[in-house]
Design a protein around this motif. Structure first.
Motif, mmCIF file in Angstrom:
data_model
loop_
_atom_site.group_PDB
_atom_site.id
_atom_site.type_symbol
_atom_site.label_atom_id
_atom_site.label_comp_id
_atom_site.label_asym_id
_atom_site.label_seq_id
_atom_site.Cartn_x
_atom_site.Cartn_y
_atom_site.Cartn_z
ATOM 1 N N ARG A 65 68.054 -13.871 84.279
ATOM 2 C CA ARG A 65 67.042 -14.341 83.329
ATOM 3 C C ARG A 65 66.136 -15.351 84.029
ATOM 4 O O ARG A 65 66.253 -15.574 85.232
ATOM 5 C CB ARG A 65 67.705 -14.983 82.109
ATOM 6 C CG ARG A 65 68.523 -16.242 82.435
ATOM 7 C CD ARG A 65 69.163 -16.808 81.178
ATOM 8 N NE ARG A 65 70.101 -17.886 81.459
ATOM 9 C CZ ARG A 65 69.816 -19.188 81.378
ATOM 10 N NH1 ARG A 65 68.583 -19.572 81.062
ATOM 11 N NH2 ARG A 65 70.737 -20.103 81.612
ATOM 12 N N SER A 92 66.412 -21.845 84.551
ATOM 13 C CA SER A 92 67.174 -22.583 83.528
ATOM 14 C C SER A 92 66.448 -23.835 83.045
ATOM 15 O O SER A 92 66.646 -24.263 81.900
ATOM 16 C CB SER A 92 68.559 -22.956 84.067
ATOM 17 O OG SER A 92 68.444 -23.867 85.150
ATOM 18 N N THR A 102 59.817 -16.723 84.019
ATOM 19 C CA THR A 102 60.172 -15.408 84.532
ATOM 20 C C THR A 102 58.874 -14.619 84.632
ATOM 21 O O THR A 102 57.808 -15.139 84.283
ATOM 22 C CB THR A 102 61.192 -14.700 83.626
ATOM 23 O OG1 THR A 102 61.600 -13.477 84.236
ATOM 24 C CG2 THR A 102 60.615 -14.397 82.246
ATOM 25 N N PHE A 153 60.068 -9.526 80.696
ATOM 26 C CA PHE A 153 61.041 -9.678 79.622
ATOM 27 C C PHE A 153 61.913 -8.425 79.537
ATOM 28 O O PHE A 153 61.607 -7.485 78.800
ATOM 29 C CB PHE A 153 60.325 -9.939 78.292
ATOM 30 C CG PHE A 153 59.569 -11.242 78.246
ATOM 31 C CD1 PHE A 153 60.022 -12.360 78.939
ATOM 32 C CD2 PHE A 153 58.403 -11.360 77.500
ATOM 33 C CE1 PHE A 153 59.337 -13.570 78.894
ATOM 34 C CE2 PHE A 153 57.708 -12.558 77.437
ATOM 35 C CZ PHE A 153 58.171 -13.675 78.138
ATOM 36 N N GLY A 181 66.399 -7.126 80.226
ATOM 37 C CA GLY A 181 67.759 -7.662 80.101
ATOM 38 C C GLY A 181 67.945 -8.376 78.768
ATOM 39 O O GLY A 181 67.715 -7.793 77.701
ATOM 40 N N PRO A 182 68.335 -9.669 78.779
ATOM 41 C CA PRO A 182 68.596 -10.379 77.521
ATOM 42 C C PRO A 182 67.345 -10.553 76.659
ATOM 43 O O PRO A 182 67.443 -10.803 75.462
ATOM 44 C CB PRO A 182 69.135 -11.734 77.987
ATOM 45 C CG PRO A 182 68.592 -11.907 79.361
ATOM 46 C CD PRO A 182 68.558 -10.527 79.958
ATOM 47 N N TYR A 183 66.172 -10.393 77.275
ATOM 48 C CA TYR A 183 64.921 -10.546 76.526
ATOM 49 C C TYR A 183 64.701 -9.401 75.544
ATOM 50 O O TYR A 183 63.927 -9.547 74.596
ATOM 51 C CB TYR A 183 63.734 -10.650 77.486
ATOM 52 C CG TYR A 183 63.793 -11.875 78.370
ATOM 53 C CD1 TYR A 183 63.230 -13.078 77.957
ATOM 54 C CD2 TYR A 183 64.437 -11.834 79.600
ATOM 55 C CE1 TYR A 183 63.290 -14.209 78.763
ATOM 56 C CE2 TYR A 183 64.501 -12.952 80.408
ATOM 57 C CZ TYR A 183 63.932 -14.143 79.987
ATOM 58 O OH TYR A 183 64.004 -15.256 80.776
ATOM 59 N N VAL A 200 75.046 -13.450 81.959
ATOM 60 C CA VAL A 200 73.631 -13.706 82.237
ATOM 61 C C VAL A 200 73.520 -14.958 83.104
ATOM 62 O O VAL A 200 74.140 -15.978 82.808
ATOM 63 C CB VAL A 200 72.850 -13.890 80.920
ATOM 64 C CG1 VAL A 200 71.376 -14.132 81.195
ATOM 65 C CG2 VAL A 200 73.022 -12.656 80.025
ATOM 66 N N PRO A 223 70.737 -17.589 85.389
ATOM 67 C CA PRO A 223 69.335 -17.948 85.597
ATOM 68 C C PRO A 223 68.905 -17.702 87.042
ATOM 69 O O PRO A 223 69.716 -17.798 87.965
ATOM 70 C CB PRO A 223 69.302 -19.435 85.255
ATOM 71 C CG PRO A 223 70.681 -19.919 85.573
ATOM 72 C CD PRO A 223 71.608 -18.774 85.270
ATOM 73 N N PHE A 267 74.562 -20.863 79.905
ATOM 74 C CA PHE A 267 73.555 -20.044 79.230
ATOM 75 C C PHE A 267 73.130 -20.642 77.882
ATOM 76 O O PHE A 267 71.947 -20.819 77.607
ATOM 77 C CB PHE A 267 74.109 -18.625 79.044
ATOM 78 C CG PHE A 267 73.093 -17.621 78.536
ATOM 79 C CD1 PHE A 267 71.723 -17.872 78.589
ATOM 80 C CD2 PHE A 267 73.519 -16.422 78.004
ATOM 81 C CE1 PHE A 267 70.802 -16.937 78.128
ATOM 82 C CE2 PHE A 267 72.603 -15.471 77.535
ATOM 83 C CZ PHE A 267 71.241 -15.744 77.593
ATOM 84 N N MET A 288 64.487 -20.958 77.810
ATOM 85 C CA MET A 288 64.244 -19.519 77.925
ATOM 86 C C MET A 288 63.421 -19.025 76.743
ATOM 87 O O MET A 288 62.433 -18.285 76.907
ATOM 88 C CB MET A 288 65.588 -18.790 77.993
ATOM 89 C CG MET A 288 65.512 -17.286 77.914
ATOM 90 S SD MET A 288 67.189 -16.588 77.802
ATOM 91 C CE MET A 288 66.835 -14.859 77.492
ATOM 92 N N TYR A 312 59.549 -17.609 76.370
ATOM 93 C CA TYR A 312 59.351 -16.288 75.760
ATOM 94 C C TYR A 312 58.331 -16.360 74.633
ATOM 95 O O TYR A 312 57.400 -15.552 74.562
ATOM 96 C CB TYR A 312 60.685 -15.753 75.233
ATOM 97 C CG TYR A 312 60.536 -14.502 74.392
ATOM 98 C CD1 TYR A 312 60.430 -13.247 74.979
ATOM 99 C CD2 TYR A 312 60.488 -14.587 72.993
ATOM 100 C CE1 TYR A 312 60.273 -12.100 74.197
ATOM 101 C CE2 TYR A 312 60.333 -13.452 72.209
ATOM 102 C CZ TYR A 312 60.223 -12.213 72.818
ATOM 103 O OH TYR A 312 60.054 -11.094 72.049
#
Length: 361
Positions: A187, A190, A195, A198, A200-202, A229, A231, A336, A343, A347
């Motif tokens: 991701r 931190s 990034t 977006f 993966g976890p996005y 996950v 950073p 995380f 994060m 976003y």
């Protein structure tokens, strides 16, 4: 000072690695191989980096890792082969939904060509190969760093081709000084949240953001699985330490979170931070999976259907080897949940910008 050669530029991780190497004075000269269609973007990224490090140099050479000698001109090969002391191989197709033939060409055949090139370097001191922790496929339980066991199946072609590629690098351990890096799901930074895409976890943030107009957002299925996950700054700090650490030579290392959080906890925190409410109710996992098989719904929600396969996967990554080596440099993985606000802040600030969003098929 060592000359470092990079594949995968101007990707986010390779660009951050180059910045870190310059900042730590571990390198002053870098050579990057770039596809012809990426040269304009690469030169822009190069200029941005050199604004901060004017005493350093980045040489961009056009080539193609899927070709013999990486598609480099003979004169360029003569010039750079004696210079390269560290080679970083990051170029790969990372898309979970990638077709098998494309993934095989870049991830497996491309790595074979890079391996052949590495074998011609007379002054090589380290080959840094970026694999993935998910070469384990559908294997569950404790997954160890010194294992490369073919699973009964893979969750997608990305995993399969990265497994095959790592096998080809593993075969060089007796001949070449190398380190294999297996990151978890990467991701943004931190501390800043930065990034460049977006994924993966996005994907779950896309889901939450696009459903936040509903009276409530449900949990997806019920699972006791954790999600791993990490950073990008952890990957950068660890890798730039490992490249010159003698004890990392010949090792395969999990750069994964040694204390991963449960999927349900991560999802709950995301929903709370985006909507200021906790999720309620529960959407059956099978229904969620069936829904994402419909292209319109995938695109509307901004979620790749392959993402759901990781929500019920019960495996943990052993990090014993990585921990013992990285503790010499005082390097640990940021938590995380604790760093998630940054994060999400990043976003929300960039969610409308198309350049950050992955094209869902």
């Amino acid at each position: 000072m060592k000359v470092h050669f990079f594949t995968g530029f101007p990707g986010f991780i390779s660009s951050q690695l180059i910045r870190a190497l310059f900042q730590k004075k571990q390198a002053q000269q870098v050579i990057t191989i770039v596809l012809a269609g990426e040269t304009i973007k690469a030169h822009k990224e190069k200029n941005k980096i050199l604004e901060d490090f004017p005493d350093c140099s980045i040489r961009i050479v056009e080539g193609d890792i899927t070709l013999p000698n990486l598609g480099l001109e003979n004169q360029i090969i003569k010039e750079i082969v004696p210079q390269i002391e560290v080679l970083w191989h990051l170029a790969a197709i990372y898309d979970l939904a990638v077709p098998r033939d494309i993934a095989w060409k870049v991830n497996v055949h491309g790595t074979t060509m890079v391996n052949d090139f590495v074998s011609t370097l007379p002054n090589l001191q380290r080959y840094m190969y970026f694999s993935t922790a998910y070469v384990a496929g559908t294997r569950e339980g404790v997954l160890r760093e010194n294992e490369l066991i073919r699973p009964t199946a893979f969750k997608n072609h990305y995993e399969e081709t990265k497994y095959e590629a790592e096998h080809r690098v593993e075969d060089l351990k007796s001949e070449i000084p190398l380190t294999i890096i297996r990151p978890g799901i990467v991701r943004g930074h931190s501390q800043t949240g930065e990034t460049i895409k977006f994924d993966g976890p996005y994907f779950f943030l896309n889901l939450v953001e696009r459903l936040k107009g509903l009276p409530f957002i449900p949990y997806i299925g019920q699972t006791s699985s954790t999600i791993n996950v990490v950073p990008v700054d952890y990957i950068i700090n660890a890798s730039t330490f490992l490249v010159s650490e003698q004890s990392a030579e010949g090792k395969t290392l999990h750069l994964t979170d040694p204390n991963p959080h449960p999927v349900q906890e991560v999802y709950r925190t995301m929903v709370k931070l985006v909507t200021n409410s906790y999720p309620k109710g529960r959407l059956p996992f099978t229904l969620a999976k069936l829904s994402l098989q419909i292209p319109f719904i995938r695109k509307k929600l901004g979620v790749e259907q392959e993402t759901l396969d990781y929500l019920t996967w019960n495996a943990s990554f052993d990090t014993t080897e990585a921990y013992h080596i990285l503790q010499k440099g005082g390097i640990t993985c940021p938590d995380f949940i604790q760093t998630m606000p940054k994060m999400i802040e990043f976003y929300l600030a960039h969610k409308e910008e198309k350049s950050y969003q992955i094209q869902i098929k």
